[in-house]
Design a protein around this motif. Structure first.
Motif, PDB file in Angstrom:
ATOM      1  N   HIS A 300     -10.382  -6.756   1.720  1.00  0.00           N
ATOM      2  CA  HIS A 300      -9.830  -6.444   0.400  1.00  0.00           C
ATOM      3  C   HIS A 300      -9.543  -4.945   0.322  1.00  0.00           C
ATOM      4  CE1 HIS A 300     -10.753 -10.417  -1.327  1.00  0.00           C
ATOM      5  NE2 HIS A 300     -11.880 -10.357  -0.629  1.00  0.00           N
ATOM      6  N   SER A 301      -8.295  -4.580   0.239  1.00  0.00           N
ATOM      7  CA  SER A 301      -7.923  -3.168   0.210  1.00  0.00           C
ATOM      8  C   SER A 301      -8.524  -2.485  -1.011  1.00  0.00           C
ATOM      9  CB  SER A 301      -6.400  -3.014   0.182  1.00  0.00           C
ATOM     10  OG  SER A 301      -5.847  -3.567  -1.006  1.00  0.00           O
ATOM     11  N   THR A 302      -8.857  -1.224  -0.852  1.00  0.00           N
ATOM     12  CA  THR A 302      -9.362  -0.445  -1.980  1.00  0.00           C
ATOM     13  C   THR A 302      -9.062   1.022  -1.767  1.00  0.00           C
ATOM     14  OG1 THR A 302     -11.330   0.304  -3.185  1.00  0.00           O
ATOM     15  CG2 THR A 302     -11.663  -0.400  -0.915  1.00  0.00           C
ATOM     16  N   ASN A 303      -8.570   1.652  -2.801  1.00  0.00           N
ATOM     17  CA  ASN A 303      -8.307   3.081  -2.748  1.00  0.00           C
ATOM     18  C   ASN A 303      -9.584   3.894  -2.808  1.00  0.00           C
ATOM     19  OD1 ASN A 303      -5.463   2.943  -2.569  1.00  0.00           O
ATOM     20  ND2 ASN A 303      -5.336   2.508  -4.756  1.00  0.00           N
ATOM     21  N   ALA A 304     -10.694   3.270  -3.158  1.00  0.00           N
ATOM     22  CA  ALA A 304     -11.972   3.979  -3.149  1.00  0.00           C
ATOM     23  C   ALA A 304     -12.368   4.360  -1.736  1.00  0.00           C
ATOM     24  CB  ALA A 304     -13.062   3.108  -3.779  1.00  0.00           C
ATOM     25  N   LEU A 305     -12.027   3.525  -0.769  1.00  0.00           N
ATOM     26  CA  LEU A 305     -12.370   3.784   0.626  1.00  0.00           C
ATOM     27  C   LEU A 305     -11.147   4.018   1.502  1.00  0.00           C
ATOM     28  CD1 LEU A 305     -15.205   1.135   1.150  1.00  0.00           C
ATOM     29  CD2 LEU A 305     -15.442   3.567   0.685  1.00  0.00           C
ATOM     30  N   GLY A 306      -9.973   3.889   0.951  1.00  0.00           N
ATOM     31  CA  GLY A 306      -8.764   4.113   1.723  1.00  0.00           C
ATOM     32  C   GLY A 306      -8.463   3.019   2.721  1.00  0.00           C
ATOM     33  N   GLY A 386      -5.720  -0.016  -8.275  1.00  0.00           N
ATOM     34  CA  GLY A 386      -7.052   0.449  -8.612  1.00  0.00           C
ATOM     35  C   GLY A 386      -7.305   1.887  -8.200  1.00  0.00           C
ATOM     36  N   TRP A 387      -8.065   2.606  -9.022  1.00  0.00           N
ATOM     37  CA  TRP A 387      -8.452   3.994  -8.804  1.00  0.00           C
ATOM     38  C   TRP A 387      -7.296   4.978  -9.022  1.00  0.00           C
ATOM     39  CZ3 TRP A 387     -13.522   5.353  -8.017  1.00  0.00           C
ATOM     40  CH2 TRP A 387     -14.391   4.320  -7.685  1.00  0.00           C
ATOM     41  N   LEU A 388      -6.081   4.482  -9.234  1.00  0.00           N
ATOM     42  CA  LEU A 388      -4.949   5.371  -9.489  1.00  0.00           C
ATOM     43  C   LEU A 388      -4.323   5.123 -10.854  1.00  0.00           C
ATOM     44  CD1 LEU A 388      -3.118   5.520  -6.027  1.00  0.00           C
ATOM     45  CD2 LEU A 388      -4.645   7.200  -7.060  1.00  0.00           C
ATOM     46  N   GLU A 389      -4.201   3.858 -11.253  1.00  0.00           N
ATOM     47  CA  GLU A 389      -3.691   3.553 -12.588  1.00  0.00           C
ATOM     48  C   GLU A 389      -4.856   3.586 -13.557  1.00  0.00           C
ATOM     49  OE1 GLU A 389      -0.929   0.320 -13.074  1.00  0.00           O
ATOM     50  OE2 GLU A 389      -0.360   0.407 -10.953  1.00  0.00           O
ATOM     51  N   GLU A 390      -5.133   4.783 -14.043  1.00  0.00           N
ATOM     52  CA  GLU A 390      -6.285   5.024 -14.899  1.00  0.00           C
ATOM     53  C   GLU A 390      -5.842   5.683 -16.201  1.00  0.00           C
ATOM     54  OE1 GLU A 390      -9.078   3.857 -14.187  1.00  0.00           O
ATOM     55  OE2 GLU A 390      -9.496   3.925 -12.037  1.00  0.00           O
ATOM     56  N   PRO A 391      -6.721   5.731 -17.201  1.00  0.00           N
ATOM     57  CA  PRO A 391      -6.380   6.411 -18.457  1.00  0.00           C
ATOM     58  C   PRO A 391      -6.082   7.891 -18.217  1.00  0.00           C
ATOM     59  CG  PRO A 391      -8.373   5.099 -18.686  1.00  0.00           C
ATOM     60  CD  PRO A 391      -8.060   5.126 -17.233  1.00  0.00           C
TER      61      PRO A 391
END
Length: 572
Positions: A300-306, A386-391
């Motif tokens: 599962h891809s995640t921008n938290a871990l690249g 995730g981790w980029l589209e944030e408030p």
């Protein structure tokens, strides 16, 4: 790992202002040397040192899986420390980018206890077995107490930060700190001392900051064999492990295999190409039982871990949040998606004990996680990055107003459109189409987090350790807003300060009249359309000025208005 995205920072723009009353500016022109700030009995003259050092954690809270990594892992122990060193003299070229040594060492928290290792406590109890399984999980072999980027857990010996020229900050990434003091007691807010020294070893500046870390990312409330939550029970019954850290993880893997029996076999070639040769076609449960723990971010891809994941598999944030949106909270019978308060998020995120949302916004009881992020289905929406589209900051801080919700639709997480950019995050930062606080910079190329605090821990925080740096730098907690925190004299400007702020000092007492006469409408941004003051014109500290009518004193928190000294904006 995380820094593949975290270190994409661009250094231009503005930041969030939560408590109003901006700090002063760096600007060309004359400076005055007779301004002092009185706060809490302290006269802050800014003459004690030639440098100011500000440091921060990049996220406000880093999560790790707990002390056991033998079954599966979502996040490793991984914390990022950033710092900027500023020369107090002058109004240009103030950033110190070389010729100094920047170090970090473990420091005591306010309880007087140290956290100097992430392996064993003083009683020889294991803090985490991460280093026993790091090779299988991350295809890396760092030594104990060394993180995935090669940096060491803060200890009593000094370790160095390096200067990142692209980001214009000093950094030590991937610090593998855990939430346990050396005596074994829990501490989600361990601290470090950061020190800057010149080439001869003379100390230029020091600061003390929190490196927050939580292991409260816990699923046992539903997936533990003792939970009694039958909706989460695998078809073959509960796995019962005496170790509660492992128990719920085994049950999650059994459920995953039940719902996705070909998850491994269908992607074996991709897994092996990524260096993961220990995955069993029979499934994740069998893989972990054979001594090869599972890294969720492998598939599962995640921008938290690249990580990029494998084909046809949802990103981790989408998979988790979308799946659990309609799950019933066992404590109140409501679906997690229908919750309007942070308790639903604290069910899995840190958490009931950690209280991650502890900054200025978190201290307001009416502001919840959903106020900025929308509900769980919005966070897990298909296609959301995730981790980029944030408030962003400007969704709440705009047009002289301060809203308590950033979203206009909880179901979609749609942010309020901004009508101005005075308090906006940097556009297209760190990537095209996104605009994030934790990457943004503003006044004098200072990181927003350097002056306002880390995400979820915006100054002033409800946790005392978070506020120590602000107090040390300027004599009071809250946003680093006093000019003399970073300048040896107060710069003179009518609009060159942070967020377009003017000088605050004796100089402005004499000069503001001419500015107001030529452009009175500009005053309304902070002082209100009626010129009677707003939260943006509140003083951060007590101030006294000489006027033609005598000394005028403003208490901390006073909303400065034209009526304090005049009969309105046009009066004498």
């Amino acid at each position: 790992m995380e820094t593949r995205l975290w270190r994409k920072l661009l250094m231009a723009g503005l930041a969030v202002l939560w408590l109003g009353g901006c700090q002063m500016a760096t600007t060309s022109g004359e400076s005055e040397s007779d301004d002092t700030v009185s706060s809490g009995g302290t006269v802050w003259e800014g003459t004690a040192a030639d440098y100011t050092l500000l440091a921060w954690n990049d996220l406000g809270m880093h999560c790790m899986d707990g002390n056991d990594y033998s079954v599966f892992s979502i996040l490793p122990p991984y914390n990022n420390l950033n710092a900027q060193l500023i020369k107090r003299a002058g109004t240009s070229d103030k950033h110190v980018t070389g010729g100094v040594t920047m170090t970090y060492v473990a420091a005591t928290s306010l309880d007087g206890k140290y956290n100097t290792t992430s392996v064993y406590t003083d009683s020889n109890d294991l803090k985490t077995n991460f280093w026993d399984y790091v090779g299988a999980l991350f295809n890396a072999t760092p030594a104990p107490d060394t993180g995935l980027t090669g940096n060491h857990t803060p200890e009593l010996s000094e370790h160095t930060l390096s200067y990142n020229a692209a980001e214009q900050w000093w950094e030590a990434t991937g610090l593998p700190i855990t939430p346990y003091n050396d005596d074994g007691s829990k501490n989600y807010y361990p601290m470090v001392n950061v020190t800057a020294k010149d080439g001869s070893g003379n100390v230029l500046a020091t600061t003390k900051v929190v490196l927050p870390v939580s292991d409260e990312m816990d699923c046992r409330a539903c997936h533990g064999s003792a939970s009694g939550y039958t909706d989460a029970m695998p078809a073959g019954g509960w796995e019962n492990d005496a170790d509660p850290e492992k128990d719920y993880k085994w049950n999650i893997l059994r459920l995953h295999d039940q719902e996705h029996p070909s998850a491994v076999s269908a992607h074996q070639a991709e897994l092996q190409a990524a260096g993961y040769n220990g995955y069993d076609d029979a499934g994740l449960y069998t893989t972990a039982k054979s001594g090869n723990p599972v890294l969720c971010a492998t598939c599962h891809s995640t921008n938290a871990l690249g990580t990029t994941g494998v084909s046809g598999t949802k990103p981790l944030t989408e998979a988790l949040h979308a799946l659990h949106a309609e799950v019933t909270d066992p404590t109140n019978g409501e679906t997690l998606n229908s919750s309007t308060n942070r308790d639903a998020c604290y069910r899995c995120h840190p958490g009931a004990a950690t209280k991650c949302l502890r900054g200025a916004m978190g201290k307001v009881g009416t502001i919840q996680c959903q106020s900025c992020h929308g509900n769980m289905s919005a966070v897990g929406a298909q296609g959301r990055v995730g981790w980029l589209e944030e408030p962003n900051c400007q969704a709440c801080h705009q047009d002289g107003k301060r809203y308590e919700t950033a979203v206009t639709d909880m179901q979609t997480g749609t942010l309020r459109d901004a009508v101005d950019s005075r308090f906006a995050t940097n556009p297209n930062t760190p990537a095209s189409g996104v605009s994030l606080y934790r990457f943004s910079a503003g006044h004098g190329d200072m990181q927003c987090s350097a002056c306002h605090g880390s995400t979820h821990a915006i100054y002033p925080s409800s946790h005392a350790e978070d506020n120590l740096q602000s107090i040390a730098v300027q004599g009071h907690e809250g946003t680093v807003n006093e000019c003399l925190a970073c300048h040896d004299t107060v710069p003179r400007t009518s609009s060159g300060g942070p967020h377009g702020m003017h000088s605050v000092g004796q100089y402005w007492v004499g000069e503001h009249g001419d500015v107001a006469e030529s452009s009175r409408i500009g005053c309304t941004s902070c002082h209100g359309s009626d010129y009677r003051g707003t939260f943006l014109s509140k003083t951060f500290s007590a101030r006294s000025f000489s006027t033609e009518w005598g000394t005028k004193t403003f208490a901390a928190g006073h909303a400065v208005s034209c009526y304090d000294c005049h009969n309105g904006p046009g009066g004498d």
